[in-house]
Design an enzyme around this catalytic site. Structure first.
Site, mmCIF file in Angstrom:
data_model
loop_
_atom_site.group_PDB
_atom_site.id
_atom_site.type_symbol
_atom_site.label_atom_id
_atom_site.label_comp_id
_atom_site.label_asym_id
_atom_site.label_seq_id
_atom_site.Cartn_x
_atom_site.Cartn_y
_atom_site.Cartn_z
ATOM 1 N N TYR A 1 0.933 -1.237 -0.089
ATOM 2 C CA TYR A 1 -0.077 0.115 0.077
ATOM 3 C C TYR A 1 0.812 1.273 -0.062
ATOM 4 O O TYR A 1 0.615 2.052 -0.825
ATOM 5 C CB TYR A 1 -1.053 0.146 1.168
ATOM 6 C CG TYR A 1 -2.020 1.083 1.315
ATOM 7 C CD1 TYR A 1 -3.211 0.928 0.739
ATOM 8 C CD2 TYR A 1 -1.824 2.172 2.230
ATOM 9 C CE1 TYR A 1 -4.397 1.717 0.959
ATOM 10 C CE2 TYR A 1 -2.722 3.134 2.461
ATOM 11 C CZ TYR A 1 -4.076 2.683 1.519
ATOM 12 O OH TYR A 1 -5.178 3.756 1.885
ATOM 13 N N LYS B 1 0.885 4.227 -3.024
ATOM 14 C CA LYS B 1 0.490 5.667 -2.669
ATOM 15 C C LYS B 1 1.460 6.383 -2.928
ATOM 16 O O LYS B 1 1.508 7.551 -3.439
ATOM 17 C CB LYS B 1 -0.101 5.574 -1.157
ATOM 18 C CG LYS B 1 -1.344 4.718 -0.889
ATOM 19 C CD LYS B 1 -2.525 5.172 -1.789
ATOM 20 C CE LYS B 1 -3.878 4.583 -1.393
ATOM 21 N NZ LYS B 1 -5.051 5.157 -2.151
#
Ligand code: NAP
Length: 245
Positions: A154, A158
């Protein structure tokens, strides 16, 4: 004041959670709204709810699937003939410590949270380029800026989204298209509810403002970039209650 009157806004993953609040906030500024989500039922329900206050269409779309994205963009162009705001919001988590992180979990998060922005932004920027105006707002995360235990997939996605945001800002500034990112901290949605009470308590102890953020806190930052910030591009706004200051 209707800053976004006659403007058309697409919000991916807007069937629920942060995306739904973003769609509602853009609508309250006067925008026509495209509710788009992989979950067809949520998509329909949310668009029915918002259609009480303005013009809305629901277009089910999987942001990892190019054909599905092209269909969505074609449907919006057929209905309204323009796209003024794109919010790349759809995202997932598949958390695990690095030593246990499987390739499947890694790839699912990279595909849904990063490659999706490349795929959705491509046809939308063609439209915005012709218009010589547009606002791209990408929903990143504090995890993409600072890292987080159990979220290497993640965090990488991001952080990549932030690099993407800044590069699009440079490449499209001459067409008066801005590209910015909002990086939420710990926000009360179905995504974080899945973490369980004990984990939520631990996070809360670290947040100076003493509460989880609301989807509306994030939506306010998106509205700023979409409606009130023509001279702001290539930036990342952390909305995190003071976490990581
Ligand atoms: P959420 O409650 O899980 O909502 C996300 C929505 O996106 C769901 O309706 C989901 O559908 C949909 N979606 C999932 N995969 C999709 C795909 N391939 N194509 C289209 N739609 C898809 O999540 P949220 O908390 O609102 O998060 C929204 C964004 O904010 C995400 O990008 C997330 O990474 C970011 N964010 C959230 C937090 C937080 O604390 N909540 C913090 C930082 C950043 P399903 O119901 O079918 O899964």
């Amino acid at each position: 004041m209707s800053k976004l009157a006659d403007k058309v806004a697409i919000v991916t993953g807007s069937g629920r959670g942060i995306g739904k609040a973003i769609a509602a906030a853009l609508q309250s500024e006067g925008a026509k709204i495209v509710i788009s989500d992989i979950n067809e039922e949520a998509c329909k329900e949310t668009s029915e709810e918002l259609s009480k206050s303005g013009e809305v269409i629901a277009v089910a779309c999987n942001v990892t699937d190019t054909a599905s994205i092209e269909k969505m963009v074609a449907a919006v162009m057929e209905k309204w003939g323009r796209i003024d705001v794109l919010v790349n919001n759809a995202g997932i988590t598949r958390d695990d410590l690095f030593m246990r992180m499987s390739e499947d979990k890694w790839q699912a998060v990279i595909d849904t949270n990063l490659t999706s922005a490349f795929k959705v932004t491509k046809p939308v920027l063609k439209v915005m380029s012709k218009q010589r105006s547009g606002r791209i707002v990408n929903i990143a995360s504090t995890t993409g800026v600072h890292g987080n235990f159990g979220q290497c997939n993640y965090a990488a996605a991001k952080a990549g989204l932030i690099g993407f945001t800044k590069t699009i800002a440079l490449e499209y500034a001459s067409r008066q298209i801005t590209s910015n990112a909002v990086a939420p901290g710990f926000i009360d949605t179905p995504m974080t509810a899945a973490l369980g009470e004990e984990n939520i308590k631990k996070y809360l102890e670290r947040i100076p403002l003493g509460r989880m953020g609301t989807p509306e806190d994030i939506a306010a930052a998106v509205v700023f970039f979409a409606a009130y910030a023509p001279y702001v591009t290539g930036t990342v706004l952390e909305v995190n209650g003071g976490l990581y200051t």
